[in-house]
Design a protein around this motif. Structure first.
Motif, PDB file in Angstrom:
ATOM      1  N   MET A  83       1.195  -1.639  -0.092  1.00  0.00           N
ATOM      2  CA  MET A  83       0.098   0.067  -0.124  1.00  0.00           C
ATOM      3  C   MET A  83       0.814   1.526  -0.386  1.00  0.00           C
ATOM      4  N   ILE A  84       0.936   1.933  -0.601  1.00  0.00           N
ATOM      5  CA  ILE A  84       1.302   3.500  -0.307  1.00  0.00           C
ATOM      6  C   ILE A  84       0.269   4.404  -0.533  1.00  0.00           C
ATOM      7  N   ARG A  85       1.212   5.339   0.766  1.00  0.00           N
ATOM      8  CA  ARG A  85       0.706   6.375   1.540  1.00  0.00           C
ATOM      9  C   ARG A  85       0.952   6.729   0.926  1.00  0.00           C
ATOM     10  N   ILE A  86      -0.685   8.454   0.362  1.00  0.00           N
ATOM     11  CA  ILE A  86      -0.321   9.470  -0.242  1.00  0.00           C
ATOM     12  C   ILE A  86      -0.869  10.604   0.282  1.00  0.00           C
ATOM     13  N   SER A  87      -0.097  12.320   0.617  1.00  0.00           N
ATOM     14  CA  SER A  87      -0.435  13.036   1.076  1.00  0.00           C
ATOM     15  C   SER A  87      -1.360  13.683  -0.212  1.00  0.00           C
ATOM     16  N   ILE A  88      -2.011  14.610  -0.144  1.00  0.00           N
ATOM     17  CA  ILE A  88      -2.257  15.361  -0.763  1.00  0.00           C
ATOM     18  C   ILE A  88      -2.840  16.505  -0.695  1.00  0.00           C
ATOM     19  N   LEU A  89      -1.308  17.536  -1.154  1.00  0.00           N
ATOM     20  CA  LEU A  89      -1.862  18.923  -0.149  1.00  0.00           C
ATOM     21  C   LEU A  89      -2.813  19.778  -0.842  1.00  0.00           C
ATOM     22  N   GLY A  90      -2.914  20.530  -1.043  1.00  0.00           N
ATOM     23  CA  GLY A  90      -4.534  21.296  -1.047  1.00  0.00           C
ATOM     24  C   GLY A  90      -5.640  20.092  -2.710  1.00  0.00           C
ATOM     25  N   VAL A  91      -6.789  19.364  -2.018  1.00  0.00           N
ATOM     26  CA  VAL A  91      -7.747  18.839  -2.503  1.00  0.00           C
ATOM     27  C   VAL A  91      -8.723  19.971  -3.558  1.00  0.00           C
ATOM     28  N   GLY A  92      -8.288  20.239  -5.069  1.00  0.00           N
ATOM     29  CA  GLY A  92      -8.991  21.074  -5.437  1.00  0.00           C
ATOM     30  C   GLY A  92      -9.529  20.011  -6.770  1.00  0.00           C
ATOM     31  N   LEU A  93      -9.809  20.636  -7.841  1.00  0.00           N
ATOM     32  CA  LEU A  93      -9.910  19.881  -8.919  1.00  0.00           C
ATOM     33  C   LEU A  93      -8.727  19.233  -9.197  1.00  0.00           C
ATOM     34  N   ILE A  94      -7.561  19.464  -9.308  1.00  0.00           N
ATOM     35  CA  ILE A  94      -6.227  18.584  -9.260  1.00  0.00           C
ATOM     36  C   ILE A  94      -5.912  17.410  -8.614  1.00  0.00           C
ATOM     37  N   GLY A  95      -5.485  18.302  -7.077  1.00  0.00           N
ATOM     38  CA  GLY A  95      -5.640  17.155  -6.465  1.00  0.00           C
ATOM     39  C   GLY A  95      -6.318  15.922  -6.233  1.00  0.00           C
ATOM     40  N   GLY A  96      -7.552  16.467  -6.593  1.00  0.00           N
ATOM     41  CA  GLY A  96      -8.620  16.001  -6.161  1.00  0.00           C
ATOM     42  C   GLY A  96      -9.100  14.269  -7.597  1.00  0.00           C
ATOM     43  N   SER A  97      -8.522  15.286  -8.507  1.00  0.00           N
ATOM     44  CA  SER A  97      -8.161  14.563  -9.759  1.00  0.00           C
ATOM     45  C   SER A  97      -7.641  12.703  -9.741  1.00  0.00           C
ATOM     46  N   PHE A  98      -6.206  13.478  -8.615  1.00  0.00           N
ATOM     47  CA  PHE A  98      -5.326  12.770  -8.931  1.00  0.00           C
ATOM     48  C   PHE A  98      -6.587  11.350  -8.301  1.00  0.00           C
ATOM     49  N   ALA A  99      -6.256  11.839  -6.619  1.00  0.00           N
ATOM     50  CA  ALA A  99      -6.714  10.553  -5.536  1.00  0.00           C
ATOM     51  C   ALA A  99      -7.558   9.797  -6.593  1.00  0.00           C
ATOM     52  N   ARG A 100      -8.861  10.505  -6.994  1.00  0.00           N
ATOM     53  CA  ARG A 100      -9.913   9.581  -7.616  1.00  0.00           C
ATOM     54  C   ARG A 100      -8.973   8.308  -8.658  1.00  0.00           C
ATOM     55  N   SER A 101      -8.105   9.211  -9.474  1.00  0.00           N
ATOM     56  CA  SER A 101      -7.874   8.430 -10.228  1.00  0.00           C
ATOM     57  C   SER A 101      -7.411   6.830 -10.139  1.00  0.00           C
ATOM     58  N   LEU A 102      -6.766   7.543  -9.352  1.00  0.00           N
ATOM     59  CA  LEU A 102      -5.565   6.234  -8.032  1.00  0.00           C
ATOM     60  C   LEU A 102      -6.359   5.189  -7.604  1.00  0.00           C
ATOM     61  N   LYS A 103      -6.957   5.486  -7.148  1.00  0.00           N
ATOM     62  CA  LYS A 103      -8.253   5.054  -6.410  1.00  0.00           C
ATOM     63  C   LYS A 103      -8.809   4.296  -7.592  1.00  0.00           C
ATOM     64  N   ARG A 104      -9.754   4.376  -8.244  1.00  0.00           N
ATOM     65  CA  ARG A 104      -9.984   4.006  -9.617  1.00  0.00           C
ATOM     66  C   ARG A 104      -9.754   2.938  -9.904  1.00  0.00           C
ATOM     67  N   THR A 105      -7.939   3.157  -9.892  1.00  0.00           N
ATOM     68  CA  THR A 105      -7.336   2.018 -10.173  1.00  0.00           C
ATOM     69  C   THR A 105      -6.329   1.394  -9.168  1.00  0.00           C
ATOM     70  N   ALA A 106      -6.851   1.392  -8.404  1.00  0.00           N
ATOM     71  CA  ALA A 106      -6.796   0.199  -7.188  1.00  0.00           C
ATOM     72  C   ALA A 106      -6.666  -1.183  -7.498  1.00  0.00           C
ATOM     73  N   THR A 107      -6.642  -1.450  -7.077  1.00  0.00           N
ATOM     74  CA  THR A 107      -6.289  -3.200  -6.867  1.00  0.00           C
ATOM     75  C   THR A 107      -5.808  -3.615  -5.686  1.00  0.00           C
ATOM     76  N   ALA A 108      -5.779  -4.895  -5.435  1.00  0.00           N
ATOM     77  CA  ALA A 108      -6.133  -5.543  -3.933  1.00  0.00           C
ATOM     78  C   ALA A 108      -4.372  -5.069  -3.883  1.00  0.00           C
ATOM     79  N   THR A 109      -3.806  -5.851  -4.599  1.00  0.00           N
ATOM     80  CA  THR A 109      -1.680  -5.835  -4.225  1.00  0.00           C
ATOM     81  C   THR A 109      -1.455  -4.319  -4.584  1.00  0.00           C
ATOM     82  N   ASP A 110      -2.452  -3.533  -4.948  1.00  0.00           N
ATOM     83  CA  ASP A 110      -1.414  -1.881  -5.246  1.00  0.00           C
ATOM     84  C   ASP A 110      -2.296  -1.008  -5.240  1.00  0.00           C
ATOM     85  N   SER A 111      -2.860  -0.699  -4.024  1.00  0.00           N
ATOM     86  CA  SER A 111      -3.455  -0.105  -3.452  1.00  0.00           C
ATOM     87  C   SER A 111      -3.419   1.574  -2.427  1.00  0.00           C
TER      88      SER A 111
END
Lengths: 294, 294
Positions: A1-29
Motif C-alpha cells: 500500500m502506498i500512502r499518499i498525502s495530497i496537500l490541497g485537494v482541489g480539481l487536480i489534487g482531487g482528480s489525482f486521488a480519484r484516478s488512483l482509487k479507480r485503478t487500485a487493486t488488492a495488491t496495488d492500493s
C-alpha cells in the motif's frame, strides 16, 4: 500500500486521488490523506470518497507519507515548502502539479538551499475551467500528458515512482527541462488564457456590451470558455512565469500589429497568407491530435 | 411554390437550401436553383439533393425566381450585383448572407444608385469552421439568430418574405441597423477570429513550434478551432468591415497592453480584478445562453 498525502485537494489534487482509487487493486492500493486549512472542504472530500483521511494539521497530514503531492496554486508553493521543511524525511518522494516549473524549482532552492533529490517537479496538462474538489474526475488524466521536469541530481527512483503514479492515472508521461516547460506552456496555455480574459474584458467595456454578448456565436463561446478559469490560479501563473509569458505576449503583439497594418492598408496578400498558413498549421495539428499520431 | 435562386451554393447557401427542403410541405414547397461558375460543384450539390437545378449561366439561374439569395463571400457581392442588375425584375426579393453589412449596402448603392427596396441585407449568425456544399446541414440555423438590416425605404413585404424564410429554417430573426450589426460582429466574431489566426501564426513561428503544438491542451484546441475557417472569407471580412474591426482591435490592444504592464510590474490587484471581472462576465453570459433566457 502506498500512502499518499495530497496537500490541497482541489480539481487536480482531487482528480489525482480519484484516478488512483479507480485503478487500485488488492495488491496495488493507496491510502490517501488530504490536507487543507478548511475542515469543511476536507469533510466534503471525504464525503465524496476522494480521500480516506482529512487533516488540517500539516504534520499529521504528512507523517508516514510515502509520496507528498503539492496540490496548491503555484503562488502558494513557497510558503507550503517552508512549513513542510521540518516535517519531511529523506525517504519521502515529493512532487507538485503546478502550471509553472521555474518558480517551483526556485522556491524549493530558496527553502532547501538546493531542490531535494526526491522532489520531482511535475505538471499534468489537463484541467477544466472548473475548480474545487466537487469538479474532480477519476478520468481527468486519461490519455492526457503529464510533464515531469527532473533537474540535475534528481533521484531516479523518485522519478520512477512519480512517473508510475501518473501512468496509473492513465496519463502519458514526458520529460523536459524546466525552461522548455515554461516556454512551451507560456505559448500554448498561458498566452491563450491572457487573450481570452482580455477579449472578454474588452467586450464588457464596450457601450453595446449587452448586444455584444447576446449576439455572440458558438465560436465565441469556445474561444472564451477558458476565461471562466480560476482567477487566483491565473494570477499566480502570470507572476510565476513572468519572463516566458511576457516574451510570448510581445511576439503575439508584434504579429497582431502586422495584421492590423495589413487590414489598415488593405494588403490582400498578407491577409490571405496569414490566414492560410494559420489554417494549415491548425489543421495539421488537429489531424495529428485526432489520430493520436505523435 | 416559392422559386429560390441561390447564387453560390457553399456552406451557408447550401444549408439554407437544405433547411427549406427539410421543412417543406405539400402546400408550402420550394424549387431551388443553384448558381455557380463550376459545373462540378453544382453537380455535387444536385447529387447531394441540396438543389433542384444547377445553372452556370446567371440569367438562366435567376429567370422566374421569386427570391434571389446572394451566397457568395462579401468580397464578391459587388461584382455579382453588377452582373445581376440587368436580370432583376421589380418583383424579385433579394437578400444576402454576408458577414458584413455596410459593405454590402455600399456595393448595392454603387451598382443601383440606391439599394433596391426589395433587397433586404441579412446575416445568419451560424456556421462551422468548414466550408463548401459538402458541409451544408439542414439544421444549421435551428435556434440560431439571423440578423436582418433593412434600411430606410426597404419594402415591408420583402422584409416579411425574407424573415419568414429564415424562420422556416428554425432561426430567430432580429433586426438592427447596418452600423450596429457591423460593430457587434466586429467585437464578437471578427476580433476573435483575428486573435485565433494571430495566435496560431505566432506559435508556428516559434523555434519550438513542434513541441508547442504537441503539448497544446484542450483549451488551446477550442480556442484555435476558428483559425480553421475559410481564409478567403476572412480576408473579405477584414477588408469589408475595416473601420469597425480596426476600432475593436485597437481597444483590445489597449487592454492587452494594460495586462502586460500589470504582469511586468507584478500588479496583483489589476491581474486579479481583470480575471475576476472577465470570469463573471463570461459566466453570466454562458448561463444566459444555456437557459435561453434573453
Amino acid at each position: 500500500m502506498i500512502r499518499i498525502s495530497i496537500l490541497g485537494v482541489g480539481l487536480i489534487g482531487g482528480s489525482f486521488a480519484r484516478s488512483l482509487k479507480r485503478t487500485a487493486t488488492a495488491t496495488d492500493s493507496f491510502e490517501i490523506t488530504g490536507y487543507g486549512r478548511r475542515r469543511e472542504l476536507l469533510d466534503r472530500a471525504l464525503e465524496l470518497g476522494v480521500i480516506d483521511r482529512g487533516e488540517t494539521d500539516l504534520a499529521r497530514a504528512v507523517a508516514a507519507a510515502d509520496v507528498v503531492v503539492l496540490g496548491v496554486p503555484v503562488g502558494a508553493v513557497a510558503e507550503l515548502l517552508r512549513q513542510l521543511r521540518p516535517l519531511l524525511t529523506p525517504e519521502m518522494v515529493i512532487t507538485d502539479v503546478g502550471s509553472t516549473k521555474g518558480s517551483v524549482v526556485a522556491a524549493a532552492e530558496e527553502v532547501f538551499g538546493a531542490i531535494p533529490p526526491r522532489f520531482i517537479p511535475g505538471h499534468p496538462i489537463a484541467g477544466t475551467e472548473k475548480s474545487g474538489v466537487e469538479a474532480a474526475l477519476d478520468d481527468l488524466f486519461v490519455q492526457r500528458r503529464v510533464i515531469l521536469t527532473p533537474v540535475e541530481g534528481s533521484d531516479p527512483h523518485a522519478l520512477t515512482t512519480v512517473r508510475q503514479l501518473w501512468q496509473q492515472c492513465g496519463a502519458e508521461v514526458v520529460e523536459m527541462s524546466v525552461r522548455q516547460h515554461d516556454e512551451v506552456l507560456a505559448a500554448t496555455s498561458h498566452l491563450p488564457h491572457m487573450l481570452a480574459y482580455t477579449l472578454v474584458d474588452t467586450l464588457s467595456r464596450m457601450e453595446e456590451h449587452d448586444d455584444i454578448f447576446r449576439f455572440a456565436a458558438g465560436g465565441f463561446r469556445d474561444f472564451t470558455r477558458i476565461a471562466s478559469s480560476n482567477p487566483r490560479m491565473w494570477h499566480d501563473i502570470c507572476l510565476n512565469n513572468r519572463a516566458a509569458l511576457l516574451k510570448t505576449l510581445e511576439q503575439f503583439g508584434t504579429e497582431l500589429e502586422r495584421l492590423q497594418e495589413a487590414i489598415r492598408v488593405g494588403d490582400s496578400d498578407v491577409l490571405l497568407r496569414t490566414f492560410t498558413e494559420a489554417k494549415q498549421a491548425r489543421d495539421r495539428y488537429a489531424t495529428k491530435e485526432s489520430s493520436g499520431d505523435e
